[in-house]
Design an enzyme around this catalytic site. Structure first.
Site, PDB file in Angstrom:
ATOM      1  N   GLU A  54       7.993  31.296  25.652  1.00 22.65           N
ATOM      2  CA  GLU A  54       8.948  31.093  24.563  1.00 22.65           C
ATOM      3  C   GLU A  54       8.305  30.563  23.290  1.00 22.65           C
ATOM      4  O   GLU A  54       7.323  29.821  23.322  1.00 22.65           O
ATOM      5  CB  GLU A  54      10.027  30.107  25.024  1.00 22.65           C
ATOM      6  CG  GLU A  54      11.233  30.053  24.112  1.00 22.65           C
ATOM      7  CD  GLU A  54      12.474  29.578  24.838  1.00 22.65           C
ATOM      8  OE1 GLU A  54      13.255  30.448  25.264  1.00 22.65           O
ATOM      9  OE2 GLU A  54      12.653  28.366  25.005  1.00 22.65           O
ATOM     10  N   LYS A  56       9.532  28.239  20.357  1.00 21.66           N
ATOM     11  CA  LYS A  56      10.625  27.304  20.033  1.00 21.66           C
ATOM     12  C   LYS A  56      10.054  26.148  19.230  1.00 21.66           C
ATOM     13  O   LYS A  56       9.178  25.438  19.706  1.00 21.66           O
ATOM     14  CB  LYS A  56      11.279  26.812  21.330  1.00 21.66           C
ATOM     15  CG  LYS A  56      12.358  25.782  21.125  1.00 21.66           C
ATOM     16  CD  LYS A  56      13.275  25.642  22.333  1.00 21.66           C
ATOM     17  CE  LYS A  56      12.599  25.158  23.576  1.00 21.66           C
ATOM     18  NZ  LYS A  56      13.568  24.845  24.652  1.00 21.66           N
ATOM     19  N   LYS A 116      16.614  35.051  21.732  1.00 17.26           N
ATOM     20  CA  LYS A 116      17.333  33.955  22.374  1.00 17.26           C
ATOM     21  C   LYS A 116      18.254  33.333  21.329  1.00 17.26           C
ATOM     22  O   LYS A 116      17.809  32.738  20.359  1.00 17.26           O
ATOM     23  CB  LYS A 116      16.363  32.911  22.934  1.00 17.26           C
ATOM     24  CG  LYS A 116      17.039  31.998  23.944  1.00 17.26           C
ATOM     25  CD  LYS A 116      16.051  31.131  24.667  1.00 17.26           C
ATOM     26  CE  LYS A 116      16.728  30.342  25.763  1.00 17.26           C
ATOM     27  NZ  LYS A 116      15.898  29.258  26.250  1.00 17.26           N
ATOM     28  N   GLU A 165      22.859  34.338  31.266  1.00 14.40           N
ATOM     29  CA  GLU A 165      22.500  32.983  31.714  1.00 14.40           C
ATOM     30  C   GLU A 165      23.718  32.244  32.268  1.00 14.40           C
ATOM     31  O   GLU A 165      24.776  32.223  31.642  1.00 14.40           O
ATOM     32  CB  GLU A 165      21.922  32.212  30.525  1.00 14.40           C
ATOM     33  CG  GLU A 165      21.602  30.761  30.817  1.00 14.40           C
ATOM     34  CD  GLU A 165      21.072  30.052  29.575  1.00 14.40           C
ATOM     35  OE1 GLU A 165      20.014  30.465  29.073  1.00 14.40           O
ATOM     36  OE2 GLU A 165      21.727  29.101  29.108  1.00 14.40           O
ATOM     37  N   ASN A 186      19.987  28.650  34.359  1.00 21.18           N
ATOM     38  CA  ASN A 186      19.437  27.590  33.513  1.00 21.18           C
ATOM     39  C   ASN A 186      19.474  26.279  34.287  1.00 21.18           C
ATOM     40  O   ASN A 186      20.547  25.806  34.673  1.00 21.18           O
ATOM     41  CB  ASN A 186      20.248  27.474  32.216  1.00 21.18           C
ATOM     42  CG  ASN A 186      19.546  26.630  31.170  1.00 21.18           C
ATOM     43  OD1 ASN A 186      18.722  25.778  31.488  1.00 21.18           O
ATOM     44  ND2 ASN A 186      19.857  26.865  29.908  1.00 21.18           N
ATOM     45  N   GLU A 216      15.285  29.422  34.397  1.00 18.28           N
ATOM     46  CA  GLU A 216      15.028  28.977  33.022  1.00 18.28           C
ATOM     47  C   GLU A 216      15.115  27.453  32.912  1.00 18.28           C
ATOM     48  O   GLU A 216      15.950  26.837  33.561  1.00 18.28           O
ATOM     49  CB  GLU A 216      16.073  29.563  32.065  1.00 18.28           C
ATOM     50  CG  GLU A 216      16.289  31.060  32.173  1.00 18.28           C
ATOM     51  CD  GLU A 216      17.508  31.499  31.379  1.00 18.28           C
ATOM     52  OE1 GLU A 216      17.942  30.775  30.465  1.00 18.28           O
ATOM     53  OE2 GLU A 216      18.054  32.560  31.692  1.00 18.28           O
ATOM     54  N   SER A 217      14.269  26.907  32.068  1.00 22.91           N
ATOM     55  CA  SER A 217      14.281  25.470  31.709  1.00 22.91           C
ATOM     56  C   SER A 217      13.690  24.565  32.788  1.00 22.91           C
ATOM     57  O   SER A 217      13.931  24.754  33.981  1.00 22.91           O
ATOM     58  CB  SER A 217      15.690  24.958  31.384  1.00 22.91           C
ATOM     59  OG  SER A 217      16.174  25.577  30.226  1.00 22.91           O
TER      60      SER A 217
END
Length: 259
Positions: A54, A56, A116, A165, A186, A216-217
């Site tokens: 990613e 970010k 995203k 998601e 997530n 994710e995350s």
């Protein structure tokens, strides 16, 4: 209002303004709009690592992560590292991103790019296509079942992949439909921002095998990925772990080589 509610309320205003500034026809006439999309779902299915790296700059939970990097360098670094694709935050107010980041990454790379974003309107999907994205993200927490259906079918009509998601079983059950390619879990609760890999583990058995499973995350170690692979996950979205370093591409390469 929690942070997610605030972001979405602002997004409705932002999209209304953008529609006035750039007409749909202008998006459809962009050079990249006719480009054939590259499938992220296919790339993940064939990969041994499954890394979606990613870009970010900041987030509501961590404030500044890294403002000093050139998005083109990051994109080239991630692709050379062997990542399956790249996720690009395009929200400006809360994440410091923009659609320009998407177009710059597209100019520098050929692997799948995910826009995203907090998508609430088909207009944002047209933007994603016009700026070079291959994949869109839909967030079940902010969309009704009908909205998920309409938005995902519209993206598929443009030849794009769809990553949906979810955060819990209710969101998952309302979201399962043929117009999705990937189901992402997530691990971060978007209301409290707490993170736990148990969310991915618990929901894995409820995701049909027709969909590529993405976690994710909160994935910051090779051990976490090895822990999740037996649960059927083929994709792993990693952002802050790479972005907090001076050279995200190099840190992604080191990470992937350890898998």
């Amino acid at each position: 209002m929690n942070i997610l509610d605030k972001i979405v309320a602002d997004k409705y205003k932002e999209v209304a303004l953008r529609k006035q500034l750039i007409p749909v026809k202008q998006l459809e006439n962009s050079v990249l709009f006719e480009r054939r999309c590259t499938s992220l779902a296919a790339a993940l299915s064939k990969s041994n690592s499954g890394i979606i790296a990613e870009h970010k700059r900041r987030s509501p939970s961590k404030s500044t992560i890294n403002n000093g990097l050139n998005v083109q360098d990051v994109a080239m670094g991630y692709q050379n590292a062997g990542a399956c694709g790249m996720s690009i935050l395009t929200d400006g107010k809360y994440f410091g991103g923009s659609l320009d980041d998407l177009i710059l990454a597209r100019a520098a790379s050929s692997f799948p790019l995910l826009r995203k974003e907090f998508i609430i309107d088909t207009y944002q999907i047209l933007e994603a296509k016009a700026y070079g994205a291959d994949v869109i993200l839909l967030i079940a927490a902010v969309l009704s079942q009908q909205e998920i259906k309409n938005l995902s079918e519209f993206a598929k009509s443009l030849g794009m992949d769809v990553l949906l998601e979810v955060h819990d079983l209710d969101e998952l059950q309302k979201s399962i439909m043929p117009s999705l390619d990937m189901l992402g879990v997530n691990n971060r609760n978007l209301k409290t921002f707490e993170v736990s890999l148990d969310i991915s583990k618990t929901l894995s058995t409820s995701i049909p095998d027709d969909f590529v499973k993405v976690s994710e995350s909160g994935i910051s170690s090779v051990a976490a990925i090895k822990e999740l692979m037996p649960y059927g996950y083929k994709g792993f979205l990693i952002g802050e772990n790479f972005m907090k370093t001076d050279n995200p591409g190099l840190s992604a390469e080191t990470f992937i080589n350890q898998l």
